[in-house]
Scaffold this motif. Sequence first.
Motif, mmCIF file in Angstrom:
data_model
loop_
_atom_site.group_PDB
_atom_site.id
_atom_site.type_symbol
_atom_site.label_atom_id
_atom_site.label_comp_id
_atom_site.label_asym_id
_atom_site.label_seq_id
_atom_site.Cartn_x
_atom_site.Cartn_y
_atom_site.Cartn_z
ATOM 1 N N HIS A 103 0.833 -1.200 0.000
ATOM 2 C CA HIS A 103 0.000 0.000 0.000
ATOM 3 C C HIS A 103 0.868 1.250 0.000
ATOM 4 O O HIS A 103 1.937 1.276 0.617
ATOM 5 N N THR A 104 0.395 2.283 -0.683
ATOM 6 C CA THR A 104 0.928 3.629 -0.533
ATOM 7 C C THR A 104 -0.265 4.568 -0.511
ATOM 8 O O THR A 104 -0.960 4.737 -1.510
ATOM 9 N N HIS A 105 -0.553 5.130 0.651
ATOM 10 C CA HIS A 105 -1.792 5.847 0.921
ATOM 11 C C HIS A 105 -2.958 4.925 0.568
ATOM 12 O O HIS A 105 -2.994 3.784 1.036
ATOM 13 N N PHE A 106 -3.909 5.362 -0.275
ATOM 14 C CA PHE A 106 -5.070 4.527 -0.566
ATOM 15 C C PHE A 106 -4.839 3.587 -1.747
ATOM 16 O O PHE A 106 -5.739 2.828 -2.101
ATOM 17 N N MET A 107 -3.695 3.660 -2.390
ATOM 18 C CA MET A 107 -3.450 2.867 -3.597
ATOM 19 C C MET A 107 -2.712 1.572 -3.241
ATOM 20 O O MET A 107 -1.852 1.555 -2.364
ATOM 21 N N THR A 108 -3.061 0.499 -3.941
ATOM 22 C CA THR A 108 -2.439 -0.805 -3.725
ATOM 23 C C THR A 108 -1.611 -1.183 -4.945
ATOM 24 O O THR A 108 -2.097 -1.143 -6.084
ATOM 25 N N GLY A 138 -7.039 1.453 -7.027
ATOM 26 C CA GLY A 138 -7.556 2.158 -5.863
ATOM 27 C C GLY A 138 -6.883 3.497 -5.648
ATOM 28 O O GLY A 138 -5.836 3.807 -6.226
ATOM 29 N N GLY A 139 -7.508 4.294 -4.806
ATOM 30 C CA GLY A 139 -6.923 5.580 -4.432
ATOM 31 C C GLY A 139 -6.597 6.443 -5.629
ATOM 32 O O GLY A 139 -7.390 6.591 -6.561
ATOM 33 N N GLU A 140 -5.404 6.993 -5.649
ATOM 34 C CA GLU A 140 -4.978 7.881 -6.728
ATOM 35 C C GLU A 140 -4.911 7.165 -8.073
ATOM 36 O O GLU A 140 -5.038 7.790 -9.129
ATOM 37 N N ASN A 141 -4.651 5.875 -8.037
ATOM 38 C CA ASN A 141 -4.702 5.013 -9.233
ATOM 39 C C ASN A 141 -3.817 5.522 -10.370
ATOM 40 O O ASN A 141 -4.175 5.449 -11.544
ATOM 41 N N ASN A 404 -19.063 10.141 -1.715
ATOM 42 C CA ASN A 404 -17.948 10.785 -1.036
ATOM 43 C C ASN A 404 -16.938 11.294 -2.060
ATOM 44 O O ASN A 404 -16.434 10.522 -2.876
ATOM 45 N N GLU A 405 -16.700 12.590 -2.039
ATOM 46 C CA GLU A 405 -15.658 13.232 -2.850
ATOM 47 C C GLU A 405 -15.671 12.773 -4.309
ATOM 48 O O GLU A 405 -14.668 12.260 -4.829
ATOM 49 N N PRO A 406 -16.794 12.967 -5.005
ATOM 50 C CA PRO A 406 -16.854 12.532 -6.403
ATOM 51 C C PRO A 406 -16.002 13.379 -7.346
ATOM 52 O O PRO A 406 -15.875 13.032 -8.525
ATOM 53 N N ASN A 407 -15.424 14.461 -6.835
ATOM 54 C CA ASN A 407 -14.549 15.278 -7.687
ATOM 55 C C ASN A 407 -13.143 14.717 -7.785
ATOM 56 O O ASN A 407 -12.332 15.218 -8.578
ATOM 57 N N ILE A 408 -12.823 13.677 -6.989
ATOM 58 C CA ILE A 408 -11.498 13.062 -7.094
ATOM 59 C C ILE A 408 -11.657 11.554 -7.270
ATOM 60 O O ILE A 408 -12.686 11.077 -7.722
ATOM 61 N N PHE A 409 -10.648 10.796 -6.867
ATOM 62 C CA PHE A 409 -10.559 9.383 -7.252
ATOM 63 C C PHE A 409 -11.602 8.485 -6.607
ATOM 64 O O PHE A 409 -11.714 7.314 -6.979
ATOM 65 N N PHE A 410 -12.355 8.988 -5.644
ATOM 66 C CA PHE A 410 -13.412 8.152 -5.078
ATOM 67 C C PHE A 410 -14.561 7.938 -6.058
ATOM 68 O O PHE A 410 -15.428 7.103 -5.821
ATOM 69 N N TRP A 411 -14.570 8.715 -7.131
ATOM 70 C CA TRP A 411 -15.534 8.510 -8.228
ATOM 71 C C TRP A 411 -14.728 8.262 -9.486
ATOM 72 O O TRP A 411 -14.025 9.154 -9.978
ATOM 73 N N GLN A 412 -14.809 7.056 -10.024
ATOM 74 C CA GLN A 412 -13.996 6.660 -11.166
ATOM 75 C C GLN A 412 -14.721 6.803 -12.501
ATOM 76 O O GLN A 412 -14.146 6.504 -13.555
#
Length: 579
Positions: A103-108, A138-141, A404-412
């Motif tokens: 893991h690195t922050h939210f990304m795997t 995931g995360g920043e992807n 949750n936060e659809p302006n960033i990576f939580f919305w793909q």
Amino acid sequence: MKRIIIAIVGMLISETVGMGWAEEVTLNYPLERIVPRDQWRLDAWGDRGATAWDGKKLTADFSKGAGAVLLRFPDRSLPGTIKKIRIEVNGSAAGHPVSLHLHTHFMTFSKSIGEIKGQGKQVIEIDGPPSEGWTWHGGENDGRIHGPIRLAELRFESGDKNTVELVFESIQIIALAPIDRQVILTARKDSTDTGLCFAADLRGFSDEPIAGKLIWSLRRWDGQTLAEGGRDVRIPAGLKTLTESIDAPSLPGECRFVEAEFSFEAVGQKVSPVYAYWMGKFEPNTDLTLRPESPFGMGVYLNRFGPEEMERVAKLAGQAGVKWSREDFGWGHIEPQPGQFRWEFTDRILDVATRNGITVYAIVAYWPGWSKGYTQEGVQQYAEFLRVLVRRYKDRVKHWEIWNEPNIFFWQGPKELYADLLIAAYKAIKEEDPSAQVLGISTAGIDYGFIADMLKRNTPFDILTIHPYRKVLKDGEFIADLAKVSDQVKLPDGTHRPVWITEMGWATHVPHHVLGQDFAPNSQKAQASFLARSYLCTIASGVQPRTFWYNFRNDGDDPFYFEHNMGIVQIDGTPKPAY
């Protein structure tokens, strides 16, 4: 100048080289010392049969149909920039593909390392991410490193229906780090038979000791120095920890807070100061009446806990005077298969919160695996789920947040599809409960552009939600930002919609010695100041706020990962000054 070090997985390691020292140091520690059994998690997909782990030997039983056997590591930051991962095993796992996950922050990051086919002792060596062969999700992807690397799991997938036995001789990390970052320093409150004391833990990672001076100061809340001093120390080689304790003097009767600051000075080394704290007893809040008019909320996230822990955390929150909580009503958990609903867990969340004087609002986000995510069909599935959810809870939950936060990576998906989701969700909720309030847009930061785009698409919502994180809190600027976004979303008749701050906070982690993170480290005293000022600013802004600090309890016990240090109580429930 950079040099290579090697460190065993699980230790909170710093690079350890200096002029004239060995360029490469191998540190061989028993696996059970690095990954204690009480922190190890053995898991399986399906019937695990006789699968077992004794701290060194893995027995993976696939005879009962397990899809995979997983060795999951404690969530710990590794030091330096990871160059290689070396796994030494004794045995064979032929017929079972093996993969490593970090893991690195939210990304795997994930990488297939093939099968362990040989016999006897074998060495598997893997280049660290983001080198060739790694995939990510995931995360920043984006395939980049976003802060410290944390080892997640070693996965053995099914193949032959047999039982595999592997002895792990060692797992090693080869890392790069600047030559001036060879010391890791942490601090903690301690106690002795004679009273209060504070301890500094120092680690040096070389084949020679590191000499320097430990400097310390004990202060009251008002900054008055209670004691200070320094001493020459010699950090031993080979990942051995040097602990230096400082006894606190007798405290004045009115003193209820002590901050201990430790710093370390050595030629050629840069080491950030660290802090530990003591707080006296306080009178808990005893008003456990539901007060939805209160602006004081928290991300208590009772949904993250089992029954006993949920009760304990809710009690702590109630005693702190928390009157609102943002709670995830996980779609995939409630409806694991289409039309099959499990209500016990969310029922319990509401029961526990109510007993402790906390009003819940629900956030509903993320697609279950069976849904048609990011499609028009998926939007309708989401709306139908909301109908069922609101129908059940309309007497207990009156506020529903859409994603949750659809302006960033939580919305793909496409951003315009989020507008469709909010439109469909609003319609479904209002048809089931006209008195319900729909919370929408929910941006990371205050994303004026994204908000404007949603307004152009005529997305309906009753309350705007934002997450105005910032490294520095400038009170006047923050109040002005809230007023600006409130004006942006006012209705055509000039009515201002409420603006709720459903996430905001500052972390209290120790800075990683090499890799930066999205959130800057803060002392716990500074976090307390930020919290008080944040709530006061939102009230003064006049935007009809509810403010939800992110979050109430620390998410973990890694001192170096900021996500583990956002809470106002430690993971064991010990209050921080912000509490």
